[in-house]
Scaffold this motif. Structure first.
Motif, PDB file in Angstrom:
ATOM      1  N   ILE A 753       0.882  -1.168   0.000  1.00 29.50           N
ATOM      2  CA  ILE A 753       0.000   0.000   0.000  1.00 29.50           C
ATOM      3  C   ILE A 753       0.918   1.215   0.000  1.00 29.50           C
ATOM      4  O   ILE A 753       1.532   1.548   1.018  1.00 29.50           O
ATOM      5  N   ARG A 754       1.023   1.869  -1.155  1.00 23.92           N
ATOM      6  CA  ARG A 754       2.011   2.920  -1.328  1.00 23.92           C
ATOM      7  C   ARG A 754       1.465   4.329  -1.131  1.00 23.92           C
ATOM      8  O   ARG A 754       2.193   5.304  -1.214  1.00 23.92           O
ATOM      9  N   GLY A 755       0.192   4.451  -0.881  1.00 20.95           N
ATOM     10  CA  GLY A 755      -0.435   5.757  -0.755  1.00 20.95           C
ATOM     11  C   GLY A 755      -1.853   5.645  -1.269  1.00 20.95           C
ATOM     12  O   GLY A 755      -2.126   5.858  -2.450  1.00 20.95           O
ATOM     13  N   THR A 756      -2.764   5.268  -0.377  1.00 22.32           N
ATOM     14  CA  THR A 756      -4.136   4.932  -0.753  1.00 22.32           C
ATOM     15  C   THR A 756      -5.089   5.564   0.264  1.00 22.32           C
ATOM     16  O   THR A 756      -4.760   5.666   1.446  1.00 22.32           O
ATOM     17  N   ILE A 757      -6.256   5.991  -0.212  1.00 22.86           N
ATOM     18  CA  ILE A 757      -7.235   6.663   0.645  1.00 22.86           C
ATOM     19  C   ILE A 757      -8.321   5.680   1.053  1.00 22.86           C
ATOM     20  O   ILE A 757      -8.943   5.037   0.201  1.00 22.86           O
ATOM     21  N   PHE A 758      -8.520   5.589   2.366  1.00 18.65           N
ATOM     22  CA  PHE A 758      -9.545   4.700   2.920  1.00 18.65           C
ATOM     23  C   PHE A 758     -10.539   5.509   3.748  1.00 18.65           C
ATOM     24  O   PHE A 758     -10.227   6.588   4.246  1.00 18.65           O
ATOM     25  N   ARG A 759     -11.722   4.941   3.926  1.00 11.63           N
ATOM     26  CA  ARG A 759     -12.777   5.590   4.719  1.00 11.63           C
ATOM     27  C   ARG A 759     -12.841   4.948   6.098  1.00 11.63           C
ATOM     28  O   ARG A 759     -12.797   3.725   6.234  1.00 11.63           O
ATOM     29  N   VAL A 760     -12.931   5.811   7.118  1.00  4.95           N
ATOM     30  CA  VAL A 760     -13.114   5.305   8.484  1.00  4.95           C
ATOM     31  C   VAL A 760     -14.383   5.876   9.083  1.00  4.95           C
ATOM     32  O   VAL A 760     -14.888   6.927   8.658  1.00  4.95           O
ATOM     33  N   ASP A 761     -14.902   5.155  10.061  1.00  2.24           N
ATOM     34  CA  ASP A 761     -15.996   5.637  10.895  1.00  2.24           C
ATOM     35  C   ASP A 761     -15.364   6.173  12.170  1.00  2.24           C
ATOM     36  O   ASP A 761     -14.742   5.424  12.925  1.00  2.24           O
ATOM     37  N   LEU A 762     -15.506   7.489  12.379  1.00  2.00           N
ATOM     38  CA  LEU A 762     -14.869   8.161  13.511  1.00  2.00           C
ATOM     39  C   LEU A 762     -15.887   8.387  14.631  1.00  2.00           C
ATOM     40  O   LEU A 762     -16.978   8.933  14.394  1.00  2.00           O
ATOM     41  N   ALA A 802     -16.727  -1.225   6.334  1.00  2.00           N
ATOM     42  CA  ALA A 802     -16.752  -2.554   5.708  1.00  2.00           C
ATOM     43  C   ALA A 802     -16.302  -2.500   4.251  1.00  2.00           C
ATOM     44  O   ALA A 802     -15.789  -3.487   3.717  1.00  2.00           O
ATOM     45  N   ASP A 803     -16.500  -1.362   3.604  1.00  2.00           N
ATOM     46  CA  ASP A 803     -16.077  -1.165   2.214  1.00  2.00           C
ATOM     47  C   ASP A 803     -15.190   0.077   2.191  1.00  2.00           C
ATOM     48  O   ASP A 803     -15.620   1.159   1.791  1.00  2.00           O
ATOM     49  N   PRO A 804     -13.928  -0.041   2.617  1.00  2.00           N
ATOM     50  CA  PRO A 804     -13.153   1.153   2.970  1.00  2.00           C
ATOM     51  C   PRO A 804     -12.454   1.883   1.828  1.00  2.00           C
ATOM     52  O   PRO A 804     -12.122   3.056   1.966  1.00  2.00           O
ATOM     53  N   LEU A 805     -12.200   1.230   0.705  1.00  2.00           N
ATOM     54  CA  LEU A 805     -11.374   1.849  -0.331  1.00  2.00           C
ATOM     55  C   LEU A 805     -12.118   2.999  -0.997  1.00  2.00           C
ATOM     56  O   LEU A 805     -13.205   2.823  -1.542  1.00  2.00           O
TER      57      LEU A 805
END
Length: 876
Positions: A753-762, A802-805
């Protein structure tokens, strides 16, 4: 003039013994070259022959000034200053006649990029060439090559060179990264001896941390062409935008076992918004490099390893703006002579190679003047056509509650010559309502269309999985904005064109009781720091409340700051008012004057939910075990942006720290295995007595390994630089399937993973989540360090969905492991706290959206309560 330089040179050289490294000027320059003796040679000013020392930035600048004073072929200006106040120079080199009419040349050159202009390519129109030397300060052959390049162009009497000057204007930055270059040149010259030592064990060949690649805050300036958060990139970036040169050259070095690389990069990984014609022209111009290297029987390569993908780089960003751009990678090493598989290599040979290729680029620009200018004009028309055919016609965006963060986003767009407007009417898109009060709009169909699409689009499908650098760089996500693309736009979308101005707020009314301000503003941590550094008292509200103010009731979210004017406040009312007035004006924070400590709704100012705050006393280890990029990002955020003092100490010298004077230990990404059990126990005791440990990336793995927090390590595959540490072997794991060796690189790279944006639940009700309105947050990940959830119900502050990318490359295996895993963990440990962050919350100083997750750990770690703490506190 000639007599003066001859005498001065003789006097200076008399001070130096003959150097074993020295090469005569004739070694470097083309055969048969003749030069004007009224122009000082490098040795006349430097006091030594090129190649016998690594010139320092001040010495390089001295030579540039001496040549500018002696010649009418060059104009010199200071275009900016570094963090350490070193000047950044720009030389404009051309024929005297061209320099007299430079303003007109500039005007016509820009007209050529306007598709509505009637300007045509004329015989009197020169091509514009950019030569940038040493964006990485420890790639030192570049700067000495700049010295020779300037001497050759300014002093040459050869008719061919004179004709090239008539056909071109060369913009030359001799030292792009003066602070890093100063560190590198100082270290190299410190261990230089008169007897050359090629043995790689010598100190001259082994630089000291953090070395000279980066700038003062340890940023890689070759990733700064878009965001321009640093003074160096702002200086030379503005000059690039001013001229939009036809040919853009970026000089670098790589390792000693390499040969010489020149663009283009690998065809399988090319930015889709770079026109194919640009690649064709790169090959044509590259034939001049090939011709020279063939004539010297030197090895080289092209269209391998490096890519033309990331627009942040100096060899890629210009390709999106109509330039033909080159990356030149020379064989490099630390020192003046070094062993290699092909025999000893000298510093002078590296300088010579870059120099000769630099002047070949001026020749190429002259020979191909008509072709390059024709491409510039056609690029503008083709860009307009591409924008018209694109489904996306515009973008709308907002940063609710944070005008300062929006300002910095608009500031970036302004530096890239992107026109932005206030939104003219309300728009509902993607479940978000964008109103004219806080939203902005831009058309994609403008000259910077190709840059705009790079900044705003997301991509998750790729033809190749081998990347040289980051795989995505979506700027609205990085700045934490709401944004939507629009396939249909009208004239009523346009409000007033944005005139860039920091969103200063009016000073509040004078408060008889207290001042309150929201934690949502980007500079709220700096505002709080001002109060605490002045010796003032402040509290954080861990519950929402409706404050009664001089302007009426005001809703305040969790994390709001309360500054009392009495009840133990050490500062008098005038001092407090002066501070909050500065906060309004300088930090862009709206401050409210509260009339009472009793609220209309929610917690009161004197209750248990108003927690006292203290100024963080931050210790951050540095040194060989610490990754300097990450340490620099943290240092820059705390020191430069938020004005929080940071104590930096070598990681090997923590045993003598006075821990009683430290409140926070911040561990950047690094390898802390060398810390012995005694130090680990000392840190643990300090945490249990009230200290806060914040560990990022590999440091988080270390903290788990040392039992500071009990969480599962789902994956510990970490990528640092170009080397990967493979996961630990599992004796029970099945034997992997047999693969062809030809597929080895692709299979291995696919797992990175060289630089990828993921979604989180904060969890934005948690103190580490204060200041965020939405639970939905984009994070930037550049490793595969994946942690499980906290064993405490409230300890997982942020978890991947659950579907973070969202954007960028990640293999199916990586996505499956990331999904549902923890991104930020926070637990109390005794009287202290431990906070683990597996992502990079401060990526390259432009991922503004998650900065506050880290900063909250500095200010609010004591606001985290342990399990059942509320009930324990009220026992009586």
């Amino acid at each position: 003039m000639k007599r003066f330089w001859v005498v001065l040179r003789a006097a200076i050289l008399a001070l130096f013994a003959a150097s074993a490294y020295a090469e005569d000027l004739s070694y470097f320059v083309p055969d048969g070259a003749s030069y004007d003796s009224d122009i000082p040679t490098p040795a006349d000013v430097l006091g030594y022959d090129v190649g016998s020392y690594v010139s320092r930035p001040g010495t390089v600048n001295d030579y540039m000034r001496a040549v500018a004073a002696a010649s009418d072929r060059v104009q010199l200006e200071t275009i900016g200053y570094t963090h350490e106040r070193r000047p950044i120079l720009l030389l404009t080199i051309s024929s005297p006649e061209n320099l007299v009419r430079l303003d007109k040349i500039h005007e016509q050159h820009l007209e050529l990029s306007d598709p509505d202009s009637l300007q045509v390519v004329s015989d009197a129109m020169p091509a514009i060439t950019w030569l940038g030397f040493g964006v990485h300060g420890d790639e030192v052959s570049s700067m000495d090559a700049a010295i020779l390049t300037v001497y050759h162009l300014v002093a040459s009497k050869d008719p061919a060179t004179i004709a090239q000057l008539e056909n071109t204007v060369t913009l030359l930055v001799p030292v792009i990264n003066p602070d890093g270059y100063n560190r590198a040149s100082t270290a190299l010259n410190t261990f230089r001896g008169e007897a050359p030592v090629a043995n790689p064990q010598h100190a001259e060949h082994n630089g000291t941390w953090p070395r000279g690649r980066t700038n003062h805050y340890w940023f890689d300036l070759n990733r700064q062409w878009v965001v321009r958060t640093q003074p160096e990139s702002q200086a030379w970036g503005a000059q690039y935008q001013k001229w939009k040169p036809n040919l853009h050259i970026d000089f670098h070095e790589m390792n000693i076992d390499s040969t010489y690389f020149f663009s283009p990069g690998i065809s399988a990984q090319r930015n889709p918004y770079i026109p194919e014609r640009a690649t064709d022209l790169t090959r044509i111009v590259g034939s001049y490099v090939q011709e020279y290297l063939d004539s010297q029987q030197e090895l080289y390569y092209s269209e391998e390893f490096f890519d033309d993908y990331n627009p942040a780089m100096g060899s890629n960003y210009p390709l999106l703006n109509g330039s033909v751009a080159f990356l030149f990678e020379n064989r490099g090493f630390e020192g003046l002579i070094a062993e290699s598989p092909n025999g000893d290599i000298t510093f002078g040979s590296r300088v010579r190679r870059h120099f000769r290729i630099a002047i070949s680029m001026v020749r190429a620009a002259s020979d191909l003047r008509q072709t390059l200018l024709d491409y510039q004009k056609s690029f503008a028309a083709l860009t307009r056509q591409a924008a018209a055919a694109d489904r996306v016609k515009g973008y709308v965006f907002q940063a609710p509650g944070d005008p300062a963060r929006m300002f910095h986003f608009l500031e970036m767009l302004d530096r890239l010559d992107i026109d932005v407007y206030r939104l003219g009417r309300s728009v509902r898109e993607g479940g978000v309502t964008y109103s004219p009060d806080d939203s902005f709009f831009l058309f994609t169909n403008q000259p910077s269309y190709r840059v705009i699409r790079n900044l705003f689009e997301t991509r998750t499908r790729f033809g190749d999985v081998v990347f040289y650098d980051a795989t995505t760089w979506n700027k609205p996500l990085g700045y934490g904005l709401n944004y939507s693309d629009l396939s249909s736009v009208g004239a009523d979308f346009l409000g007033a064109k944005v005139e860039l101005e920091f969103p200063a707020q009016e000073a509040p009314d004078r408060a008889a009781y207290a001042y309150v301000f929201s934690w949502e503003g980007y500079y709220a941590p700096r505002a709080l720091t001002r109060i605490l550094k002045a010796g003032g008292h402040a509290k954080v509200g861990v519950q929402p409340f409706k404050a009664m103010t001089t302007k009426g009731p005001v809703d305040m979210r969790r994390g709001s700051i309360i500054v009392p004017t009495g009840d133990g406040q050490p500062l008098d009312t005038n001092e407090v008012f002066a501070l909050v007035s500065t906060i309004s004006l300088v930090d862009g924070i709206e401050v409210h004057a509260a009339t009472t400590g009793r609220t209309e709704e929610g917690m009161d100012f004197g209750g248990n939910y108003a927690r006292p705050l203290e100024l963080p006393q931050v210790l951050m280890p540095i040194g060989e075990s610490v990754r300097f990029y990450d340490a620099g990002e943290l240092w820059h955020l705390m020191d430069n942006r938020m004005e929080i003092p940071v104590i930096m100490r070598d990681a090997g010298a923590l045993r003598t720290v006075d821990w009683a004077r430290i409140t926070h230990l911040v561990l950047p990404d690094g390898d802390y295995k060398s810390w012995g059990d005694d130090l680990v126990k000392r840190i643990d005791m300090w945490v249990r007595r009230g200290g806060t440990l914040i560990a990022v990336k590999r440091a988080a793995l270390w903290a788990v390994e040392k039992n500071f927090m009990d969480v599962e390590v789902i994956d510990d595959f970490s990528v640092v630089g170009f080397r990967a540490r493979l996961p630990k072997k599992d004796d029970d794991a099945p034997v992997p399937e047999r693969e062809d060796y030809a597929d080895k690189e692709i299979i291995e790279q696919a797992q990175r993973i060289r630089g990828t944006i993921f979604r989180v639940d904060l969890d934005n009700t948690h103190p580490i989540g204060f200041g965020y309105r939405s639970r939905d947050l984009a994070t930037y990940r550049e490793n595969r360090i994946i942690l499980g959830h906290s064993k405490q119900a409230f300890g997982t502050v942020a978890a991947y969905t659950a579907d973070p990318l969202i954007s960028g490359y990640a293999s199916d295996e990586s996505i499956e492991k990331v999904a549902g895993a923890a991104a930020v963990l926070a637990e109390r440990r005794g009287q202290g706290s431990v906070i683990l962050i597996s992502d990079n919350p401060n990526f390259r100083a432009w991922w503004y959206g998650t900065n506050k997750l880290f900063l909250n750990g500095l200010f609010f770690s004591k606001a985290i309560t342990g399990e059942f703490a509320r009930f324990d506190e009220h026992e009586h």
